[in-house]
Enzyme design. Structure first.
Site, PDB file in Angstrom:
ATOM      1  CB  SER A 139     -46.344   7.171  33.308  1.00  0.00           C
ATOM      2  OG  SER A 139     -45.286   6.403  33.272  1.00  0.00           O
ATOM      3  CE1 TYR A 152     -49.573   3.913  36.029  1.00  0.00           C
ATOM      4  CE2 TYR A 152     -47.437   3.823  34.345  1.00  0.00           C
ATOM      5  CZ  TYR A 152     -48.230   4.307  35.544  1.00  0.00           C
ATOM      6  OH  TYR A 152     -47.605   5.398  36.174  1.00  0.00           O
TER       7      TYR A 152
END
Length: 262
Positions: A139, A152
């Site tokens: 990501s 995250y």
């Protein structure tokens, strides 16, 4: 027996990978579709079956559950395949202030994004050989610390470090491992327009184009792919600016706590 494996295959990016792999690699003997939602995997397999001669194997497993790795190991030991394509894609996201988040949600991100991605490699890499490749879904959240997405982002930073390390380990065997670092995608995990604060204003990727390009680059031995010029520029910025300053720039301030998973 030559196979492809897609984890997190029940929706979003994983589902798109499954469609493209079924169409692109017609000489595979089997494609294994792995996710925790059995019904969705069955639907996906039924959708893909008319357009491919490749056998489709539905493997319903929750990769956040440690018992899944032993079950996968048993399946591989029985089948003795050569894994030609591996898409290590299963992941989970939760936004919000760390002090307010439920411990269960924080642990779920760690279990799937860190433990799951790691153990998928441990279980599957021994069955890959020269010419095989893996795409690991990271990501852009890994590029710099992200307040309101602290766990995250940290989990994806771990994935980034892991991929580059094992890429070097596997290079002598002729196995390529590529990190895919996408930004916003219009998927079930991140529906267009649903994000709060800055994250909802970021550009969205073309899902089919991202998958097609990822497969092409991984085939050619590329080690990292960040789609879209905007996110490439952000990756460069994160390299140049100190992390303490980037954290001020990247703070989401969304006030939300939206769970997303595959």
């Amino acid at each position: 027996m030559d196979i492809a494996i897609i984890t997190g295959a029940s929706s979003g990016l994983g589902r798109e990978f499954a469609r493209h792999i079924a169409d692109r690699y017609q000489r595979l003997d089997e494609i294994w579709l792995i996710a925790r939602r059995h019904e969705r995997l069955e639907v996906l397999a039924s959708e893909l079956a008319p357009s491919t001669h490749t056998a489709l194997r539905v493997v319903p497993l929750d990769l956040a559950d440690s018992s899944s790795y032993g079950r996968l190991g048993k399946l591989l030991a029985d089948a003795k395949p050569v894994i030609r394509v591996l898409v290590n894609n299963a992941g989970y996201e939760r936004e919000g202030l760390l002090r307010d988040m439920r411990p269960a949600d924080m642990l779920a991100m760690i279990d799937l994004n860190v433990k799951g991605v790691t153990m998928v490699n441990r279980v599957f890499l021994p069955y890959m050989s020269r010419g095989s490749f893996e795409i690991v879904t990271g990501s852009v959240s890994a590029f710099a610390p992200m307040p309101w997405q602290a766990v995250y982002g940290a989990s994806k930073a771990y994935v980034r470090s892991l991929v580059f390390a094992i890429r070097e380990e596997e290079h002598p065997r002729g196995v390529n491992i590529m990190l895919l670092s996408p930004g916003n995608m219009d998927t079930e995990m991140n529906v267009r327009g649903s994000g709060g604060g800055k994250i909802g204003m970021l550009p969205y990727l073309d899902l089919a184009g991202t998958v097609k390009r990822s497969l092409s680059l991984a085939e050619r031995g590329c080690g990292e792919y960040t789609p879209m010029t905007f996110y490439k520029a952000y990756r460069l910025l994160a390299k140049l600016v100190p992390s303490t300053l980037m954290a001020r720039f990247t703070r989401l301030n969304s006030g939300g706590a939206n769970g997303r998973g595959l």
